[in-house]
Design a protein around this motif. Sequence first.
Motif: not given
Length: 109
Positions: A45-47, A51-55, A61-63, A72-82
Motif C-alpha cells: 500500500e505504501k509503495a 509512486a503516486q507521490v513521485d508522479q 504539484n505543491s507539497l 501522505v504527510a507533508r514532511n514525508t513528501i519533503a523528505r522524499r524530495v530531499k
Amino acid sequence: MVYTQHYCAKCASEQIRRNGQSGGRAKYQCKACGHQGYFQPAAVEKARQYAQVDQLLLERNSLRSIARATGVARNTIARRVKKSGATGPALAPAPTKKGATQALGSPRT
Ligand SMILES: [Zn+2]
C-alpha cells in the motif's frame, strides 16, 4: 522484526482474524462487521502511495496539494524530495538564470 497492524477494509476495525487462505494469500474475517477479504500488506500500500507521490512531484504539484490528494504527510513528501535530489515545487522556483540550473546539477548546461 517488523509488525504490521491490519485493519478491516470495510469498517477499519482492528478486530480481524485469519480465515484460511486462497491462492497463497491469507484471508481474514472481521469480527465487528463480518466482512471477509484478503490482507493488503502495508508495504504494498505504501509503495503504491509513494509512486503516486513521485508522479505528482514530477508534475510539479505543491507539497500541500500532494499531501491532500494522497494522504501522505507533508514532511514525508519533503523528505522524499530531499532524498531523491529532485527539485521540489516549494524548494526551488523555476530556473530562470543559467547559473541556477548549474548549481542544481541539471544535465542541461
Ligand atoms: Zn469490518
